[in-house]
Design a protein around this motif. Structure first.
Motif, PDB file in Angstrom:
ATOM      1  N   ILE A  51       0.838  -1.204   0.000  1.00  0.00           N
ATOM      2  CA  ILE A  51       0.000   0.000   0.000  1.00  0.00           C
ATOM      3  C   ILE A  51       0.872   1.253   0.000  1.00  0.00           C
ATOM      4  O   ILE A  51       0.586   2.226  -0.698  1.00  0.00           O
ATOM      5  N   SER A  52       1.942   1.229   0.758  1.00  0.00           N
ATOM      6  CA  SER A  52       2.851   2.366   0.810  1.00  0.00           C
ATOM      7  C   SER A  52       3.461   2.636  -0.573  1.00  0.00           C
ATOM      8  O   SER A  52       3.614   3.790  -0.983  1.00  0.00           O
ATOM      9  N   THR A  53       3.770   1.577  -1.296  1.00  0.00           N
ATOM     10  CA  THR A  53       4.295   1.717  -2.656  1.00  0.00           C
ATOM     11  C   THR A  53       3.272   2.383  -3.572  1.00  0.00           C
ATOM     12  O   THR A  53       3.628   3.219  -4.406  1.00  0.00           O
ATOM     13  N   LEU A  54       1.999   2.022  -3.396  1.00  0.00           N
ATOM     14  CA  LEU A  54       0.950   2.655  -4.202  1.00  0.00           C
ATOM     15  C   LEU A  54       0.886   4.159  -3.927  1.00  0.00           C
ATOM     16  O   LEU A  54       0.758   4.960  -4.859  1.00  0.00           O
ATOM     17  N   ARG A  56       1.529   7.142  -6.708  1.00  0.00           N
ATOM     18  CA  ARG A  56       0.557   8.191  -7.018  1.00  0.00           C
ATOM     19  C   ARG A  56       1.175   9.578  -6.839  1.00  0.00           C
ATOM     20  O   ARG A  56       0.896  10.496  -7.596  1.00  0.00           O
ATOM     21  N   LEU A  57       2.032   9.725  -5.831  1.00  0.00           N
ATOM     22  CA  LEU A  57       2.685  11.019  -5.619  1.00  0.00           C
ATOM     23  C   LEU A  57       3.646  11.341  -6.758  1.00  0.00           C
ATOM     24  O   LEU A  57       3.750  12.491  -7.177  1.00  0.00           O
ATOM     25  N   ARG A  74      11.605  13.766  -1.959  1.00  0.00           N
ATOM     26  CA  ARG A  74      10.516  14.141  -1.054  1.00  0.00           C
ATOM     27  C   ARG A  74       9.596  12.961  -0.788  1.00  0.00           C
ATOM     28  O   ARG A  74       9.196  12.719   0.351  1.00  0.00           O
ATOM     29  N   VAL A  75       9.276  12.205  -1.831  1.00  0.00           N
ATOM     30  CA  VAL A  75       8.455  11.000  -1.661  1.00  0.00           C
ATOM     31  C   VAL A  75       9.210   9.991  -0.796  1.00  0.00           C
ATOM     32  O   VAL A  75       8.627   9.341   0.068  1.00  0.00           O
ATOM     33  N   CYS A  90      -4.871  11.576  -3.784  1.00  0.00           N
ATOM     34  CA  CYS A  90      -3.962  10.440  -3.641  1.00  0.00           C
ATOM     35  C   CYS A  90      -4.633   9.325  -2.831  1.00  0.00           C
ATOM     36  O   CYS A  90      -4.589   8.151  -3.218  1.00  0.00           O
ATOM     37  N   GLN A  91      -5.263   9.688  -1.732  1.00  0.00           N
ATOM     38  CA  GLN A  91      -5.978   8.704  -0.905  1.00  0.00           C
ATOM     39  C   GLN A  91      -7.064   8.006  -1.725  1.00  0.00           C
ATOM     40  O   GLN A  91      -7.203   6.786  -1.675  1.00  0.00           O
ATOM     41  N   ARG A  92      -7.818   8.788  -2.481  1.00  0.00           N
ATOM     42  CA  ARG A  92      -8.905   8.227  -3.287  1.00  0.00           C
ATOM     43  C   ARG A  92      -8.366   7.265  -4.342  1.00  0.00           C
ATOM     44  O   ARG A  92      -8.886   6.167  -4.540  1.00  0.00           O
TER      45      ARG A  92
END
Length: 159
Positions: free
Chosen positions: A20-23, A27-28, A37-38, A93-95
């Motif tokens: 999930i963190s990779t996703l 997206r960022l 920064r990511v 990003c969350q969506r």
């Protein structure tokens, strides 16, 4: 569906948290956020979420994703806020992450269900042998996609 859940296997929420963190990071990148920064946000999330996720037990994969998503999404929200991202970007990003996870899990469950049903039915002896072979090949391809295998071999170099 199975003892290990509708996705056909069990997983640790910690492993799903990494996925999930990779996703979120992907997206960022799509939003044009610089790599470093990511990376800093990723380190923050991993540091904060690891203890919570590591204490969770193995469970059916869909449940592991659900358990990890709550923890990881909250940490990403904190990290993105801390790094000054606009609320609109954070919400988008969350969506996107939630939608992608939902679609992929639904697709995987459908493939597992179809493969299981096809295996339970077996080939129909009334069907000509050629059609039975095609059906067997299609079931094998569906099972390979379900397991994440690439049914088309990739070459690395000249033929």
């Amino acid at each position: 569906m199975t003892a290990s859940g509708p996705m056909g296997y069990t997983a640790r929420p910690e492993a799903m948290g990494a996925l999930i963190s990779t996703l979120f990071a992907d997206r960022l990148f799509e939003h044009g956020i610089p790599y470093l920064r990511v990376g800093l946000m990723t380190v923050y999330v991993q540091d904060r979420a690891t203890a919570d996720l590591a204490s969770m037990k193995r469970r059916p994969a869909d449940e592991a994703i659900g358990a990890a998503l709550g923890v990881v999404a909250k940490m990403w929200d904190e990290a993105m806020t801390m790094h000054g991202l606009l609320r609109r970007t954070i919400d988008e990003c969350q969506r996107q992450v939630r939608l992608e996870l939902e679609q992929t899990v639904d697709e995987h469950i459908t493939l597992v269900r179809k493969a299981t049903q096809a295996a339970e039915r077996g080939p129909d002896s009334r069907v000509e042998p050629e059609r039975a072979e095609i059906d067997r090949h299609d079931r094998l391809q569906a099972q390979m996609r379900t397991l994440g295998a690439d049914p088309i071999p990739q070459r690395s170099g000249p033929p």
